[in-house]
Design a protein around this motif. Structure first.
Motif, PDB file in Angstrom:
ATOM      1  N   TRP A 128       9.249  48.844  23.127  1.00 55.94           N
ATOM      2  CA  TRP A 128       9.649  47.717  23.977  1.00 55.94           C
ATOM      3  C   TRP A 128      10.668  48.170  25.025  1.00 55.94           C
ATOM      4  O   TRP A 128      10.621  47.745  26.172  1.00 55.94           O
ATOM      5  N   LYS A 129      11.577  49.056  24.599  1.00 55.71           N
ATOM      6  CA  LYS A 129      12.564  49.608  25.532  1.00 55.71           C
ATOM      7  C   LYS A 129      11.862  50.327  26.662  1.00 55.71           C
ATOM      8  O   LYS A 129      12.176  50.131  27.833  1.00 55.71           O
ATOM      9  N   THR A 130      10.890  51.150  26.317  1.00 52.89           N
ATOM     10  CA  THR A 130      10.159  51.906  27.331  1.00 52.89           C
ATOM     11  C   THR A 130       9.419  50.961  28.272  1.00 52.89           C
ATOM     12  O   THR A 130       9.442  51.145  29.491  1.00 52.89           O
ATOM     13  N   THR A 131       8.788  49.951  27.713  1.00 53.12           N
ATOM     14  CA  THR A 131       8.058  48.983  28.543  1.00 53.12           C
ATOM     15  C   THR A 131       9.001  48.276  29.512  1.00 53.12           C
ATOM     16  O   THR A 131       8.721  48.198  30.716  1.00 53.12           O
ATOM     17  N   LEU A 132      10.115  47.800  29.008  1.00 49.14           N
ATOM     18  CA  LEU A 132      11.071  47.089  29.863  1.00 49.14           C
ATOM     19  C   LEU A 132      11.657  48.023  30.927  1.00 49.14           C
ATOM     20  O   LEU A 132      11.827  47.638  32.082  1.00 49.14           O
ATOM     21  N   GLN A 133      11.911  49.249  30.538  1.00 50.40           N
ATOM     22  CA  GLN A 133      12.434  50.251  31.466  1.00 50.40           C
ATOM     23  C   GLN A 133      11.430  50.532  32.584  1.00 50.40           C
ATOM     24  O   GLN A 133      11.797  50.581  33.765  1.00 50.40           O
ATOM     25  N   LEU A 134      10.159  50.692  32.229  1.00 49.66           N
ATOM     26  CA  LEU A 134       9.131  50.961  33.239  1.00 49.66           C
ATOM     27  C   LEU A 134       8.923  49.764  34.157  1.00 49.66           C
ATOM     28  O   LEU A 134       8.733  49.922  35.364  1.00 49.66           O
TER      29      LEU A 134
END
Length: 183
Positions: A128-134
């Motif tokens: 989820w962190k990666t998704t939000l970051q992207l």
């Protein structure tokens, strides 16, 4: 070694200089629009390289090695460019720095743990962190293409802070696991 998933991963690494070049001029909306399209294409290849590798039984050591590196190179390059061009300014630089420092720290920690033959799986929260970051970084690129749509930048900056918060939580999780294996 040169399977389609690995070629897709390599294409992301090769595309980073082009992405940086398109972001080089902060007031060139067309460059930002092209950068946004390239960034989205890079994100799609990130999804498909893993999917194709698993679906075709073509998961390779090279792919396992290169995929996170490609992601980190892309994220670091975009953060550095957006800070350098003034698209991320003021206190928002702290959120970007948190993300960048975590990427470096977790890479080092994973390398250390790999030497001890300790695997640290990626958690659902880290995904989820990666998704939000992207989404945040893509939104900031899009904001450069649409400078009169202030809400795009506002949403992207809020997402950046959300990603930074999740970065701290997931970074702590990785550090906790790592500390158990240190002298």
């Amino acid at each position: 070694m040169l399977t389609l998933p690995n070629l897709l991963t390599l294409s992301r690494i090769v595309a980073v200089p082009l992405l940086v070049g398109l972001l080089w001029w902060p007031h060139w909306a067309a460059g930002y629009a092209l950068a946004f399209a390239l960034y989205c294409l890079m994100g799609i290849t990130d999804y498909f390289d893993g999917y194709l590798a698993r679906a075709n039984g073509a998961v390779s050591r090279l792919g396992i090695f290169l995929d996170p590196i490609a992601d980190k190179i892309m994220v670091a390059a975009v953060i550095l460019m957006l800070v350098g061009t003034g698209d991320i300014t003021g206190l928002h630089v702290i959120a970007a720095l948190i993300i960048l420092l975590r990427e470096i720290a977790v890479s080092g920690l994973r390398e250390f743990l790999a030497q001890l033959q300790v695997s640290v799986p990626v958690s659902r929260l880290a995904k989820w962190k990666t998704t939000l970051q992207l989404v945040a970084l893509g939104g900031l690129i899009l904001a450069g293409a649409l400078p009169h749509w202030d809400w795009v930048k506002s949403v992207a900056l809020a997402s950046l802070w959300g990603a930074a918060a999740l970065t701290l939580v997931t970074g702590w999780d990785y550090l906790r696991v790592g500390l158990r294996h240190m002298d």
